[in-house]
Design a protein around this motif. Structure first.
Motif, short mmCIF file in Angstrom:
data_model
loop_
_atom_site.label_atom_id
_atom_site.label_comp_id
_atom_site.label_asym_id
_atom_site.label_seq_id
_atom_site.Cartn_x
_atom_site.Cartn_y
_atom_site.Cartn_z
N VAL A 407 0.82 -1.21 0.00
CA VAL A 407 0.00 0.00 0.00
C VAL A 407 0.85 1.27 0.00
N GLU A 409 1.97 3.39 -2.52
CA GLU A 409 2.59 3.86 -3.76
C GLU A 409 2.61 2.67 -4.71
N ARG A 539 0.24 10.09 -9.34
CA ARG A 539 -0.51 11.33 -9.23
C ARG A 539 -0.60 11.99 -10.60
N LYS A 606 6.67 8.43 0.50
CA LYS A 606 6.18 9.26 -0.59
C LYS A 606 7.21 10.36 -0.90
C1 WTA Z 1 -0.91 6.49 -3.62
C2 WTA Z 1 -2.55 5.67 1.63
C3 WTA Z 1 -0.26 3.11 -6.37
C4 WTA Z 1 -1.89 7.18 -4.55
C5 WTA Z 1 -3.50 4.49 1.79
C6 WTA Z 1 -2.92 7.71 -3.57
C7 WTA Z 1 -0.95 4.13 -4.43
C8 WTA Z 1 -2.08 8.11 -2.39
C9 WTA Z 1 -1.35 2.88 -3.90
C10 WTA Z 1 -2.86 8.10 -1.10
C11 WTA Z 1 -1.15 1.72 -4.71
C12 WTA Z 1 -1.80 4.44 -2.46
N1 WTA Z 1 -0.62 1.89 -5.93
N2 WTA Z 1 -0.41 4.23 -5.65
N3 WTA Z 1 -1.46 0.50 -4.28
N4 WTA Z 1 -1.87 3.11 -2.67
N5 WTA Z 1 -1.23 5.06 -3.50
O1 WTA Z 1 -3.70 9.24 1.57
O2 WTA Z 1 -1.24 8.23 -5.22
O3 WTA Z 1 -1.46 8.37 2.41
O4 WTA Z 1 -3.65 8.80 -4.09
O5 WTA Z 1 -3.28 6.84 1.65
O6 WTA Z 1 -1.04 7.12 -2.35
O7 WTA Z 1 -2.01 8.27 0.01
P1 WTA Z 1 -2.60 8.25 1.47
#
Ligand code: WTA
Length: 654
Positions: A407, A409, A539, A606
């Motif tokens: 999870v 990225e 993104r 990130k």
């Molecule tokens: C990225 C984390 C590719 C994406 C749960 C999203 C991912 C942002 C994936 C959210 C994945 C999260 N594959 N990209 N499996 N999971 N992302 O809010 O750009 O910390 O919009 O939540 O992480 O990050 P957040």
């Protein structure tokens, strides 16, 4: 450089298409719909996973209504399943219903299995884990709930929690839920300024913290950071301080020794009947402007969605040990360490350490010792561990593992395959789970699926029940055919989605609902393959067009990581668009590219693109808060980098 990675991109794409793994062994060939989901037997005409998915999106009220009645304990039933209107950013689920989230996560399991372990606190020093049963966690929660009430915390207040993963942090979250207060967990790696910003925005009068944190063998003075933060937070009246270490810290009149005071409290605390749409928590996430957004999640819908995804994406069963190594300060910790897992009566691990402490075998030694069944981590850690070689994994017995999750990225193919082949011995499904703080829970993942359904490396693949993704082009048109790439949107509401941005509803509608009217816009781009599977390309504001190909950072990073031997990774090509490009925003025709030596990454992996943008714009005096960076020095390296190459030439819109 250019031809190197362009050539590799072709190799990568074709190898991706060729290598398809069959890794679902948990179901036999013949099964009935009840083994898919017991609630589904009531849905007429539904006989397999695909049928159930279609039912969940076409008959969304019936699907979510039935699941909510079955899976949650209600104090009074809801009268309306959903009342949503994307044009106003109005999202309401299960109106009329009353429940208490802590009762759903604790009391009902204490009735059936009080001695089951709820939390395994995997402390920094290996082999010193502490197990907390459901009975004990309920007691801690009630004492804390009573203490908060004694300290004047009332229904509707918001308590800020600045703690590393530990049982008292979980009990603090649940204590808030029990007495009807909202919580605002701030990642305990944030600076005092970042903490102060979040306390002020949430208007908290109470902060809960620990004297010191312990991580990777180092002691961190968390209470001192809180002291600095609250100097600039007039709303704060008290700071509850738990003792993680034995070292005493300076206490003021405002400070309350948490353990000492909670021991004076009763172990019974009457749960408050909360409306489905009362606020459960705020969680701040950085926006592209640098001003964090306090996303708001509410009670019933969030709890239902996290519990359902926890059960079916990871194939979690009673008695399994769920090992999510995220921090509780991120949404992953909220949804899968705490709410989803506890709502399901699960045993969940709270990981206090780092992937390389005391050595790169830490995760797998822990998997063996705690007999972890589901392991859920971030690609950045997997890539790091891959560099240290297979031996650190193979030294430990990982036969308990059933599902591996990723999870945060995109997971590049090399890391995915290593995770699958080496960590999971080629026998565990790898679920690449796509979701966001805004979505509350997992929206796209390879599981659940039909038995034996394929899993393609590095792809999130399949929408979860009730999730109807759509890809839109830059004109705002829906791309209806497969094999297309566009802005990833979600066409209809689901119970786990955020309800608003705290105090900024207009920013909420502008960010998520106005770019593509009628849709929730995720900010990510995605590709839908010929087979109809989704792959996240990163993104949207980072997308660039190279030789007629739209490339996202995911693809670029994948090529770089696959092509260059890991220890040689010294440079990466990053493209930045200064503004997101959607039909309703001004088109940005200016693109900047930069070749840098070292990426400023946060601890959760990130890349901090805001910082790169400022460097490119030569605005290094306004880099903003860098305290979440894993290595703040990396920024100075970026600024100094000799290859810094700025290309501000206008580009044709793709
Ligand atoms: C990225 C984390 C590719 C994406 C749960 C999203 C991912 C942002 C994936 C959210 C994945 C999260 N594959 N990209 N499996 N999971 N992302 O809010 O750009 O910390 O919009 O939540 O992480 O990050 P957040």
């Amino acid at each position: 450089m250019c031809s190197l990675w362009r050539g590799s991109l072709l190799t990568l794409t074709s190898s991706l298409n060729r290598r398809v793994f069959q890794c679902c062994r948990q179901f036999g060939r013949s099964y009935n719909i009840a083994s898919c989901m017991p609630e589904a037997v009531a849905f007429q005409g539904v006989s397999d996973h695909s049928g159930l998915y279609k039912f969940s999106v076409n008959e969304s009220d019936r699907f979510w209504g039935a699941v909510a009645r079955q899976r949650l304990s209600w104090i009074s039933p809801f009268h309306t399943v959903q009342n949503c209107d994307f044009s106003q950013g109005k999202i309401k689920w299960f109106e009329g219903g009353k429940l208490n989230v802590s009762v759903n996560c604790l009391d009902r399991h204490v009735h059936t299995c009080p001695e089951r372990v709820a939390l395994i606190w995997e402390r920094d020093e290996p082999g010193t884990e502490v197990k907390i049963t459901y009975r004990q966690l309920l007691e801690l929660t009630c004492r804390l709930g009573n203490l908060l009430k004694r300290q004047g915390v009332r229904r509707g207040d918001c308590v800020t929690i600045y703690m590393p993963p530990c049982p008292l942090a979980v009990a603090s979250m649940l204590a808030c839920a029990r007495i009807g207060a909202a919580h605002n967990v701030v990642f305990a790696g944030f600076s005092s300024e970042a903490l102060a910003d979040r306390i002020r925005d949430a208007q908290s009068s109470t902060v809960i913290t620990v004297n010191q944190g312990v991580r990777g063998g180092k002691v961190v003075d968390l209470k001192r950071t809180v002291d600095q933060a609250v100097q600039n937070c007039p709303s704060v009246q008290q700071v509850l301080v738990a003792m993680r270490t034995e070292n005493t810290v300076a206490m003021t009149d405002r400070d309350v020794p948490l353990e000492e005071e909670m021991m004076k409290e009763d172990v019974v605390c009457e749960p408050v009947a909360m409306d489905s749409e009362d606020v459960l928590f705020l969680l701040y996430t950085s926006g592209s402007t640098g001003k964090p957004k306090g996303l708001v999640h509410t009670q019933a819908g969030y709890l239902l969605y996290t519990s359902l995804t926890h059960r079916y994406v990871f194939n979690y069963h009673d008695g399994d040990v769920f090992g999510c190594v995220a921090d509780i300060g991120w949404i992953t910790g909220h949804s899968y360490i705490v709410y989803g897992a506890l709502c399901n009566g699960g045993t969940t691990v709270l990981f206090e350490s780092t992937p390389v402490y005391p050595n790169p075998g830490r995760y797998w030694e822990m998997v063996e010792r705690l007999e972890i069944n589901q392991f859920y981590g971030a690609p950045t850690a997997i890539r790091l561990l891959l560099k240290y070689g297979d031996e650190w994994v193979q030294n430990y017995n990982r036969s308990s593992l059933k599902t591996l999750g990723s999870v945060g990225e995109p997971i590049n193919t090399e890391a995915w395959e290593w995770y699958h082949r080496v960590v999971g011995d080629g026998r565990c499904p790898v679920v690449d789970t796509w979701w966001q703080t805004e979505t509350g829970g997992i929206c796209i993942a390879p599981r659940p699926a039909d038995p034996e359904a394929e899993i393609v490396p590095g792809m999130a693949m399949r929408p979860f029940y009730g999730i109807k993704p759509a890809l839109l082009d830059t004109e705002g048109e829906v791309l209806s055919s497969n094999d297309s790439t566009g802005a990833l949107c979600i066409s209809q509401a689901w119970p786990g989605m955020a309800r608003t941005i705290h105090n900024h509803h207009q920013r909420f509608t502008e960010t998520y609902f106005q770019p593509y009217p009628g849709f929730f816009f995720t900010g990510d781009g995605a590709h839908r393959s010929k087979e109809g599977y989704y792959q996240i390309v990163g993104r949207l504001d980072d997308v660039i067009n190279v030789s007629g190909h739209r490339l996202g950072t995911a693809e670029l990073e994948d090529v770089v990581v696959c092509t260059i031997k890991s220890h040689q990774i010294k440079c990466i090509y990053i493209a930045l668009r200064t503004q997101p490009k959607t039909p309703n925003s001004k088109q940005c025709r200016c693109r900047s590219t930069i070749i840098i030596m070292c990426l400023p990454k946060t601890r959760s992996g990130k890349i901090m693109r805001r910082v790169l943008r400022k460097v490119v714009e030569r605005n290094t005096d306004e880099l903003g808060d860098l305290s979440t960076l894993d290595d703040p020095d990396s920024v100075h390296e970026v600024i100094r980098v000799p290859q810094l190459h700025i290309d501000n030439s206008p580009t044709a819109s793709p």
